[in-house]
Design an enzyme around this catalytic site. Structure first.
Site, PDB file in Angstrom:
ATOM      1  N   GLU A 103       0.842  -1.307  -0.039  1.00 25.34           N
ATOM      2  CA  GLU A 103       0.170  -0.099  -0.054  1.00 25.34           C
ATOM      3  C   GLU A 103       0.988   1.205  -0.097  1.00 25.34           C
ATOM      4  OE1 GLU A 103      -3.393   1.750   3.157  1.00 25.34           O
ATOM      5  OE2 GLU A 103      -2.157  -0.140   3.654  1.00 25.34           O
ATOM      6  N   ILE A 114       1.442   4.771   1.258  1.00 20.97           N
ATOM      7  CA  ILE A 114       0.963   5.881   2.012  1.00 20.97           C
ATOM      8  C   ILE A 114       1.151   7.273   1.920  1.00 20.97           C
ATOM      9  CG2 ILE A 114       1.151   6.107   4.716  1.00 20.97           C
ATOM     10  CD1 ILE A 114       0.239   3.575   4.356  1.00 20.97           C
ATOM     11  N   ASP A 120      12.849  -3.004  14.863  1.00 15.79           N
ATOM     12  CA  ASP A 120      13.689  -1.975  14.529  1.00 15.79           C
ATOM     13  C   ASP A 120      13.248  -0.674  14.585  1.00 15.79           C
ATOM     14  OD1 ASP A 120      16.042  -1.068  13.525  1.00 15.79           O
ATOM     15  OD2 ASP A 120      15.902  -1.733  11.700  1.00 15.79           O
TER      16      ASP A 120
END
Ligand code: ADP
Length: 298
Positions: free
Chosen positions: A99, A101, A205
Site C-alpha cells: 500500500e 501511504i 527496529d
C-alpha cells in the site's frame, strides 16, 4: 523501469488483487537506506509503493511482506498492507509491492496517540513462544528467529550471542569485548530474567526513520525486523537514537505499564542494536557497546 520488473510487478498485482492494470508511471522517492523505492501509478488510478533491488539479501522482500502482514493483522496501528513480493526467479529483479501511504504532518497529540497505539499493538498480539516463523534481517544483518520457550535463551543464542559472534568474525571485537560479552552471557538470567507476560509481536527496529505520519497525521510503522519477544526490547530501540518524546512513553504506559524493573534491563536491549551498528558500520560504535558491557560486567 526495467521491462521485466514492470511485467513481474503488474502480474503480481493482477494475481493478488484480482484486478489487472498496467503501470502508468513510477516516481522515485528518496530516503531508502537499502533499496530503490518508488510510488507507482496504475492506469486504473490505483497507486502502490514499490521497493526493488537487483541484488537483495536472500528472500529479504518475502520476509518483509510476511512481517507487514502479521503486523497489519493485529489491527492496532497502521502499517502499509503488503500486496506481495516477487521477482525472485532467474533473471528477475526482486521486489515488494505494498500500500502507498501518502504522508502528512503529524497531528496534534501525535506522540501520545502513537504511544497508545504502539502499546495496543503489543497488548493485542500475544504468542506462546519467542521467535518468528522465519529468520529475517535487522537492516542488512541476518536476524535468527528460531522458536524458543525461554526468553533468556532466545536472547543469548539469537540476539546478543549472535551479534557478539559476528563482531568476532568481522574483527570488530577485541579480547576485552569478548571477555565482557562472555560474562554478560552467563549473567543474563539474573540481569534480564524471564518475563511474567506472554511474548508479543515486536516491530524489531523502531527508530525515528521507521515511522511515518499519514495524511491524517496518524502514525504508520514501516520497515520491520519483526519477531515475538519481550516488548521492552522494542521500547529500548525507540530510546537509542531519538524521535520519540515523553508523551509517547507516558501514553504507552497508561495503556500497558511496563513490568517492574524494566528500566534496569533496557540497556541490554539497546546493546543488541548497538552491536548491530558496530557490525554494520564499524568501530565508531565500539565504545558505546563497551560502556554498556562495562556497566553490567566490568
Ligand atoms: P529501505 O528498505 O530501503 O530502508 P524503507 O522501507 O525505509 O526503505 O523506505 C524508504 C522510504 O520510503 C521511507 O523512509 C519512507 O519515507 C518511504 N516509504 C516507505 N514505505 C512507504 C509506503 N508504504 N508508502 C509511502 N512511502 C513509504
Amino acid at each position: 523501469m526495467d521491462p521485466r520488473l514492470r511485467d513481474d510487478v503488474e502480474s503480481l498485482i493482477a494475481d493478488r488483487t484480482g484486478k489487472p492494470s498496467r503501470i502508468r508511471e513510477g516516481r522515485r522517492s528518496g530516503g531508502g537506506c537499502i533499496n530503490d523505492a518508488q510510488r507507482i501509478l496504475l492506469e486504473d488510478g490505483r497507486e502502490f509503493f514499490l521497493k526493488s533491488n537487483p541484488h537483495p539479501l536472500p528472500h529479504m522482500f518475502p520476509r518483509e511482506a510476511e512481517a507487514l502482514e502479521k503486523m497489519a493483522e493485529v489491527g492496532a496501528i497502521r502499517v502499509p498492507k503488503p500486496v506481495g513480493a516477487g521477482g525472485e526467479s532467474p533473471g528477475g529483479t526482486p521486489f515488494i509491492v505494498m500500500e502507498y501511504i501518502p504522508t502528512g504532518s503529524p497531528k496534534a497529540g501525535f506522540h501520545e496517540s502513537f504511544g497508545r497505539q504502539f502499546a495496543e499493538f503489543h497488548l493485542k498480539s500475544k504468542a506462546d513462544r519467542f521467535g518468528f516463523e522465519h529468520d529475517n534481517y535487522l537492516g542488512s544483518t541476518p536476524q535468527p528467529n528460531a522458536w524458543e520457550e525461554d526468553w533468556v535463551e532466545f536472547w543469548r543464542k539469537h540476539r546478543l550471542g549472535f551479534q557478539l559472534e559476528l563482531a568476532r568474525t568481522n574483527r570488530y571485537s577485541d579480547p576485552t569485548m569478548d571477555r565482557l560479552g562472555e560474562s554478560l552471557m552467563n549473567r543474563l538470567p539474573e540481569i534480564i530474567g524471564e518475563p511474567n507476560e506472554a511474548p508479543c509481536l515486536l516491530h524489531g527496529d523502531l527508530w525515528g526513520g521507521n515511522y511515518l505520519a499519514d495524511s491524517d497525521g496518524e502514525p504508520v510503522l514501516i520497515d520491520p525486523a519483526a519477531y515475538y519477544g519481550r516488548r521492552e526490547a522494542d521500547l529500548a530501540m525507540t530510546m537509542l537514537f531519538g524521535g520519540f518524546n515523553s508523551d509517547f512513553y507516558s501514553a504507552y504506559e497508561e495503556v500497558w505499564p511496563l513490568e517492574e524493573g524494566s528500566k534496569d534491563r533496557l540497556e541490554i536491549y539497546k546493546l543488541y542494536h548497538l552491536m548491530n551498528h558496530l557490525n554494520l558500520f564499524g568501530g565508531s560504535y565500539y565504545s558505546g557497546c563497551l560502556s554498556i558491557l562495562n556497566r553490567y560486567c566490568g
